[in-house]
Design a protein around this motif. Sequence first.
Motif, short mmCIF file in Angstrom:
data_model
loop_
_atom_site.label_atom_id
_atom_site.label_comp_id
_atom_site.label_asym_id
_atom_site.label_seq_id
_atom_site.Cartn_x
_atom_site.Cartn_y
_atom_site.Cartn_z
N SER A 1 0.82 -1.22 0.00
CA SER A 1 0.00 0.00 0.00
C SER A 1 0.85 1.27 0.00
N SER A 2 2.17 1.11 0.21
CA SER A 2 3.03 2.32 0.17
C SER A 2 3.56 2.54 -1.25
N TYR A 3 2.82 2.05 -2.22
CA TYR A 3 3.22 2.11 -3.63
C TYR A 3 3.71 3.50 -4.05
N ASN B 1 -2.24 0.17 -7.03
CA ASN B 1 -1.55 -1.09 -6.78
C ASN B 1 -2.53 -2.24 -6.62
N THR B 2 -3.82 -1.99 -6.90
CA THR B 2 -4.79 -3.08 -6.87
C THR B 2 -5.91 -2.80 -7.85
N ASN C 1 -8.83 0.95 -11.33
CA ASN C 1 -8.12 2.02 -10.65
C ASN C 1 -7.05 2.69 -11.52
#
Lengths: 662, 157
Positions: A191-193, A251-252, A257
């Motif tokens: 999640s820190s993409y 990232n997902t 997205n």
Amino acid sequence: MFLNILKLSKFIAFVLGITFIIYGCKPKGIQSSVGGDAVKAYVPPGKYDEFYNFVSGGFSGQMSVYGLPSGRLFRVIPVFSVDPEKGYGYSEETKPMLNTSHGSVPWDDLHHIALSQTDGVHDGRWAFGNANNTPRIARIDLKTFRTIEIIEIPNSAGNHSSPFITENSEYVVAGTRFSVPIGDKLDVPISSYKENFKGTLSFIGLDKQTGKMNISFQILLPGVNFDLARAGKGKSHGWFFFSCYNSERANTLLEVNASQKDKDFILCVNWKKAEEYLKAGKGNKKSVKYAHNSYDEQKHMANSVIENEVIVLDPKDCPDMVYFMPCPKSPHGCDTDPTGEYIVGSGKLAAMIPVFSFTKIQAAIASKNYEGDYEGIPVLKYDAVLHGEVKKPGLGPLHTEFDGNGNAYTSFFVSSEIVKWRISDLQVLDRVPTYYSIGHLCIPGGPTKKPWGKYVIAYNKITKDRYLPTGPELTQSAQLYSIDGEKMKLLLDFPTIGEPHYAEAIPAELISKNSVKIYKLEENKNPYASLGEKTAKVERKGNEVHVYMTSIRSHFVPDNIEGVKLGDVVYFHVTNLEQDWDVPHGFAVKGANNAELLIMPGETQTLLWKPERIGVFPMYCTDFCSALHQEMQGYIRVSSAGSNLPISFSTGKKDPEPTKSL
Amino acid sequence: MKSKVLNAIALLMVFGILAISCSGGVQKDQKPIDVQELTKNQPEVHGTEVKDGEITFASPLNAEWVKSGQNTYDLKCLACHKLTEEKLVGPGWAGVTKKRNPTWILNMITNVDMMLDTDPEAQKLLEQCLVRMPNQNISKEEARQVIEFMRKNDGEM
């Protein structure tokens, strides 16, 4: 009445018969709905094709070679995947070719082809292919149609925008499809993409004489997904253009997205500027680990070296090196026309095709005409760099090629068609359906300054109902169209291997004149070669048994071997003594857990064999070589681990006559 | 009578169809590519025909030629030819310089495809051995040295 009918039917038969007999000036059965154009794809027996077509093998990891216009398959070149048929990746000599920093990776996903150029024109020396999975670039020697170099790309995950090439083969490039954490901080939350994930573009320099690859520099960029690329040429030589999507940096669930924004980007890289910064020492040396594998064509052996340094340029320290251009929407292809003035972006999700002007890009840069910046990199104003848009051309534009006469040809995945349009006024001129869901397309010489033209080939994703069914998985396929006239015309469907993505085509003469026929025995520098039958032998070194063997029509020397024990490791070093074109020999031994060998005239290749049971094992030649091919065989005896039988070997030894008891 | 008319119509129809069908044949603008011609710069070469009188012999034998002829034999000939009369893949070499004219031998070595196409003796040997003598990529000079080695093998000094 009845008689008349009989006469009439005789008469019809007579007409048909005679017609059938003399109607021999055109191949029959190819006059389908294309109204006789198919004859243009017909290459009569014994005649050669006009073009070689080098086609990516997609998830097969290989590169395939077809003739055009016939669509006949000539060769599948093993590149990133092992090939037991040829011993590639299995013989001791070729194993190192597939080495990476992850160890041996015997498979990959080869998407794109680049053929070497001189002055912006195909020169027929090398073909390059990318590995999309474990990032690598391979170089294929077009004299031998063999992979002779593979370099791994560090700081990269998913090498998709690759291996596009500059007009004098200064560089091939590699851009990351998947951004990942690089450098020292690798173990971070997904999640820190936005904060930790980065993309890189690598510029791989090529030696002018030998073609040898070497990573000159990398450029560190925000964590977007780089997709495709094309070098500038002519007036835009010194620049490189990369399309990218996921400027949202999701990232997902990317399908949603990463499709939020109206526009993503094409990145313009001034690589001449990058070279200046590199010279000025602006680059940072980064410690990395990547494999660099080369095949020595005199030793017939590959060697793998692990390199551990790469120089990275950060745009923060290098102003005026990179610029983003907005491009609607999730662009795939970004293709430079033959003049180098126009860059065509193909937004997969856009309902038009934007065409950018290099002259306008330069003007916008000079006057700092920016919309803003993206992660510190200037974004040029869309309207300022736009030559214009092709309105409502079709759905799902992917890739554009050029015929050299001012026209562009764009593939449309969703609407399954190729659309021809004029670059100057952006008018659609013609469209032709493809069967079905075309991905990439190819025009001979399309990526160069001087396209050879004549044909456009569609590489399709779906073939339902075009071919005889073969279970759930149908053949991959390509379609050939003529582009000589005003209208594009379908000439031929032909099946292909793997999944064909990108391809290039080149006039046959540029390559066939240099095609190697044999390896000279006198130049064979393989340390395990047996140059002549007198030098054939078997030696034991501890638990290693080395068989130095020769093959020629139609026997091996030695062909009877004894003294091998369980627990031994046997190396068969086979030298093909033929010096005649098209006479390879195969070598296979029963129960071998790897593959066979296929040895070219004058070549030496080695097969490792670990016998796991006691007995006598046949070995034989697998490639039909003469009328006595079936006789080309031998035996190797394996005894128990404790056996004291010494190594012995022979060929043609006659058994002594049994003595008669009186 | 009727059938004659019918036949005439039939012929007319046939020629009509032919006239239409031959208007769009295979493109003849391609000149055929000769790959052997294209790949002339390659190490694998085929010699041209050697004529009688092109090679000369002297006694005693040239020792250097005998030596390099033997080296070529070890590398490229020994796999199929013994130095005795015994046939292996091809015939044994014992007596070959007495049996064959040297031009014939030289052509067999350097220009074997022509020999197998045209020479009855070479064709007879193919029937016996069933393996075409391969082109072993040997130059005319090297072949001459091999013949010197053959002479030595046949007892000349």
